[in-house]
Design a protein around this motif. Sequence first.
Motif, PDB file in Angstrom:
ATOM      1  N   LEU A 162      46.655  30.173  33.057  1.00 17.15           N
ATOM      2  CA  LEU A 162      46.244  31.559  33.325  1.00 17.15           C
ATOM      3  C   LEU A 162      46.132  31.807  34.833  1.00 17.15           C
ATOM      4  O   LEU A 162      46.689  32.782  35.356  1.00 17.15           O
ATOM      5  N   PHE A 163      45.422  30.925  35.530  1.00 22.13           N
ATOM      6  CA  PHE A 163      45.224  31.175  36.966  1.00 22.13           C
ATOM      7  C   PHE A 163      46.538  31.009  37.743  1.00 22.13           C
ATOM      8  O   PHE A 163      46.802  31.757  38.682  1.00 22.13           O
ATOM      9  N   ARG A 217      45.577  47.888  27.377  1.00 19.86           N
ATOM     10  CA  ARG A 217      45.024  47.554  26.051  1.00 19.86           C
ATOM     11  C   ARG A 217      43.515  47.353  26.042  1.00 19.86           C
ATOM     12  O   ARG A 217      42.924  47.158  24.984  1.00 19.86           O
ATOM     13  N   GLN A 234      43.552  35.311  21.763  1.00 13.41           N
ATOM     14  CA  GLN A 234      44.269  34.554  22.808  1.00 13.41           C
ATOM     15  C   GLN A 234      45.770  34.567  22.516  1.00 13.41           C
ATOM     16  O   GLN A 234      46.196  34.907  21.421  1.00 13.41           O
ATOM     17  N   GLY A 235      46.539  34.190  23.531  1.00 18.17           N
ATOM     18  CA  GLY A 235      47.995  34.093  23.339  1.00 18.17           C
ATOM     19  C   GLY A 235      48.697  35.430  23.275  1.00 18.17           C
ATOM     20  O   GLY A 235      49.811  35.537  22.793  1.00 18.17           O
ATOM     21  N   ALA A 251      43.946  37.937  28.522  1.00 18.34           N
ATOM     22  CA  ALA A 251      43.133  37.364  29.604  1.00 18.34           C
ATOM     23  C   ALA A 251      43.740  37.735  30.956  1.00 18.34           C
ATOM     24  O   ALA A 251      43.029  38.165  31.882  1.00 18.34           O
ATOM     25  N   GLY A 309      34.779  33.609  35.856  1.00 18.18           N
ATOM     26  CA  GLY A 309      34.786  32.827  34.628  1.00 18.18           C
ATOM     27  C   GLY A 309      35.238  33.743  33.498  1.00 18.18           C
ATOM     28  O   GLY A 309      35.019  34.961  33.553  1.00 18.18           O
ATOM     29  N   GLN A 320      33.396  24.627  28.247  1.00 19.07           N
ATOM     30  CA  GLN A 320      32.368  25.486  28.826  1.00 19.07           C
ATOM     31  C   GLN A 320      31.051  24.732  28.914  1.00 19.07           C
ATOM     32  O   GLN A 320      30.898  23.648  28.345  1.00 19.07           O
ATOM     33  N   THR A 350      36.722  27.689  38.955  1.00 19.97           N
ATOM     34  CA  THR A 350      36.647  26.247  38.712  1.00 19.97           C
ATOM     35  C   THR A 350      36.896  26.008  37.232  1.00 19.97           C
ATOM     36  O   THR A 350      36.268  26.646  36.381  1.00 19.97           O
ATOM     37  N   THR A 351      37.820  25.091  36.935  1.00 20.21           N
ATOM     38  CA  THR A 351      38.135  24.809  35.524  1.00 20.21           C
ATOM     39  C   THR A 351      38.083  23.315  35.274  1.00 20.21           C
ATOM     40  O   THR A 351      38.301  22.513  36.191  1.00 20.21           O
ATOM     41  N   ARG A 367      49.476  31.735  36.546  1.00 20.86           N
ATOM     42  CA  ARG A 367      50.242  32.944  36.212  1.00 20.86           C
ATOM     43  C   ARG A 367      49.836  34.123  37.085  1.00 20.86           C
ATOM     44  O   ARG A 367      50.637  34.991  37.416  1.00 20.86           O
ATOM     45  N   GLY A 419      48.328  37.623  26.173  1.00 18.12           N
ATOM     46  CA  GLY A 419      48.329  38.132  27.537  1.00 18.12           C
ATOM     47  C   GLY A 419      47.104  38.963  27.887  1.00 18.12           C
ATOM     48  O   GLY A 419      47.065  39.596  28.948  1.00 18.12           O
TER      49      GLY A 419
HETATM   50  C1  LIG Z   1      41.433  30.452  29.337  1.00 21.54           C
HETATM   51  C2  LIG Z   1      41.761  31.558  28.329  1.00 21.54           C
HETATM   52  C3  LIG Z   1      40.972  32.821  28.675  1.00 21.54           C
HETATM   53  C4  LIG Z   1      43.270  31.862  28.402  1.00 21.54           C
HETATM   54  O1  LIG Z   1      43.610  32.827  27.413  1.00 21.54           O
HETATM   55  P1  LIG Z   1      45.153  33.144  27.057  1.00 21.54           P
HETATM   56  O2  LIG Z   1      45.172  34.118  25.961  1.00 21.54           O
HETATM   57  O3  LIG Z   1      45.892  31.855  26.861  1.00 21.54           O
HETATM   58  O4  LIG Z   1      45.697  33.751  28.405  1.00 21.54           O
HETATM   59  P2  LIG Z   1      46.731  34.962  28.681  1.00 21.54           P
HETATM   60  O5  LIG Z   1      46.091  36.251  28.448  1.00 21.54           O
HETATM   61  O6  LIG Z   1      47.287  34.752  30.042  1.00 21.54           O
HETATM   62  O7  LIG Z   1      47.842  34.784  27.574  1.00 21.54           O
HETATM   63  C5  LIG Z   1      48.940  33.944  27.819  1.00 21.54           C
HETATM   64  C6  LIG Z   1      49.689  33.689  26.537  1.00 21.54           C
HETATM   65  O8  LIG Z   1      49.946  34.908  25.856  1.00 21.54           O
HETATM   66  C7  LIG Z   1      51.364  35.035  25.611  1.00 21.54           C
HETATM   67  N1  LIG Z   1      51.678  36.473  25.545  1.00 21.54           N
HETATM   68  C8  LIG Z   1      51.920  37.139  24.402  1.00 21.54           C
HETATM   69  N2  LIG Z   1      52.092  38.440  24.657  1.00 21.54           N
HETATM   70  C9  LIG Z   1      51.969  38.614  25.986  1.00 21.54           C
HETATM   71  C10 LIG Z   1      52.031  39.745  26.849  1.00 21.54           C
HETATM   72  N3  LIG Z   1      52.255  40.983  26.373  1.00 21.54           N
HETATM   73  N4  LIG Z   1      51.846  39.564  28.184  1.00 21.54           N
HETATM   74  C11 LIG Z   1      51.602  38.322  28.676  1.00 21.54           C
HETATM   75  N5  LIG Z   1      51.513  37.208  27.906  1.00 21.54           N
HETATM   76  C12 LIG Z   1      51.689  37.358  26.561  1.00 21.54           C
HETATM   77  C13 LIG Z   1      51.962  34.223  26.741  1.00 21.54           C
HETATM   78  O9  LIG Z   1      53.281  33.839  26.416  1.00 21.54           O
HETATM   79  C14 LIG Z   1      51.034  33.043  26.783  1.00 21.54           C
HETATM   80  O10 LIG Z   1      51.289  32.205  25.692  1.00 21.54           O
HETATM   81  P3  LIG Z   1      51.291  30.606  25.834  1.00 21.54           P
HETATM   82  O11 LIG Z   1      49.860  30.218  26.149  1.00 21.54           O
HETATM   83  O12 LIG Z   1      51.746  30.145  24.499  1.00 21.54           O
HETATM   84  O13 LIG Z   1      52.220  30.307  26.959  1.00 21.54           O
HETATM   85  C15 LIG Z   1      41.415  31.108  26.880  1.00 21.54           C
HETATM   86  O14 LIG Z   1      42.120  29.921  26.597  1.00 21.54           O
HETATM   87  C16 LIG Z   1      39.919  30.868  26.631  1.00 21.54           C
HETATM   88  O15 LIG Z   1      39.142  31.813  26.481  1.00 21.54           O
HETATM   89  N6  LIG Z   1      39.515  29.604  26.517  1.00 21.54           N
HETATM   90  C17 LIG Z   1      38.117  29.263  26.166  1.00 21.54           C
HETATM   91  C18 LIG Z   1      37.177  29.541  27.312  1.00 21.54           C
HETATM   92  C19 LIG Z   1      37.583  28.788  28.576  1.00 21.54           C
HETATM   93  O16 LIG Z   1      37.832  27.588  28.541  1.00 21.54           O
HETATM   94  N7  LIG Z   1      37.628  29.521  29.689  1.00 21.54           N
HETATM   95  C20 LIG Z   1      38.018  28.988  30.983  1.00 21.54           C
HETATM   96  C21 LIG Z   1      36.855  28.919  31.900  1.00 21.54           C
HETATM   97  S1  LIG Z   1      37.272  29.578  33.516  1.00 21.54           S
END
Ligand SMILES: CC(C)(COP(=O)(O)OP(=O)(O)OC[C@H]1O[C@@H](n2cnc3c(N)ncnc32)[C@H](O)[C@@H]1OP(=O)(O)O)[C@@H](O)C(=O)NCCC(=O)NCCS
Length: 178
Positions: free
Chosen positions: A140-141, A11, A101-102, A106, A93, A38, A129-130, A143, A104
């Motif tokens: 995420l990490f 994607r 988000q949500g 990331a 990072g 952040q 580091t988080t 997973r 998959g």
């Molecule tokens: C950290 C961050 C990148 C995680 O993003 P995310 O979208 O939650 O991560 P993922 O891509 O792994 O997605 C997982 C979610 O997608 C869902 N999902 C939906 N479709 C999916 C698919 N096809 N495949 C996998 N997961 C899927 C999962 O069930 C999961 O949902 P949940 O969180 O309700 O359990 C995001 O929260 C972010 O940008 N935060 C702000 C910046 C930050 O703090 N960064 C961290 C600094 S290192």
Amino acid sequence: MAKFPELQTERLVLRRLMPSDAPAIARYRSLPEVARYQSWDAFTLDDAERLVADQAAVTSDASGTWLQLAIVASEVVGDCGLHFLDEKQVELGLTLDPGHQGKGLAAEALRAVLDHLFGTLDKNRVVATTDAENAAAAALFARLGFRREAHHVRNVWFKGLWGDEFVFGLLAAEWGRG
Ligand SMILES: CC(C)(COP(=O)(O)OP(=O)(O)OC[C@H]1O[C@@H](n2cnc3c(N)ncnc32)[C@H](O)[C@@H]1OP(=O)(O)O)[C@@H](O)C(=O)NCCC(=O)NCCS
């Protein structure tokens, strides 16, 4: 500008930043829910334009440098930083637009980055580091197979309080290579 290949997933495309990315980066990075864990609070268009401009001088895979990638679907949905710590270790990072988000995305982006770091660039260890309160980042990490290697307690003065940080680590051998 040093070459860094475009990384393609089902994607997404991950590529080096370009000037036209700045408005999107400024928009999602300035959202409070994105900035919460952040290093920044506000993130203006000026900040984003400076980030993109500074990246022009960054050499990929040079120890001590942060290489920033745009994560692109039909639009820029996030950015990913690769900090080349030394010849064999990289810190990651990641920031995703909350609207994407949500889904998959990331995890999908980081899988491509990890394949490239361990496969093409032959790195041995990747770390992240988080903030210990950043549950989405920890999930995420975990997973992706990272081990939680450290829980630093009140080690960082962060937005007016002492905060805890987790360090996550993943070895090449753990990413399916021996
Ligand atoms: C950290 C961050 C990148 C995680 O993003 P995310 O979208 O939650 O991560 P993922 O891509 O792994 O997605 C997982 C979610 O997608 C869902 N999902 C939906 N479709 C999916 C698919 N096809 N495949 C996998 N997961 C899927 C999962 O069930 C999961 O949902 P949940 O969180 O309700 O359990 C995001 O929260 C972010 O940008 N935060 C702000 C910046 C930050 O703090 N960064 C961290 C600094 S290192």
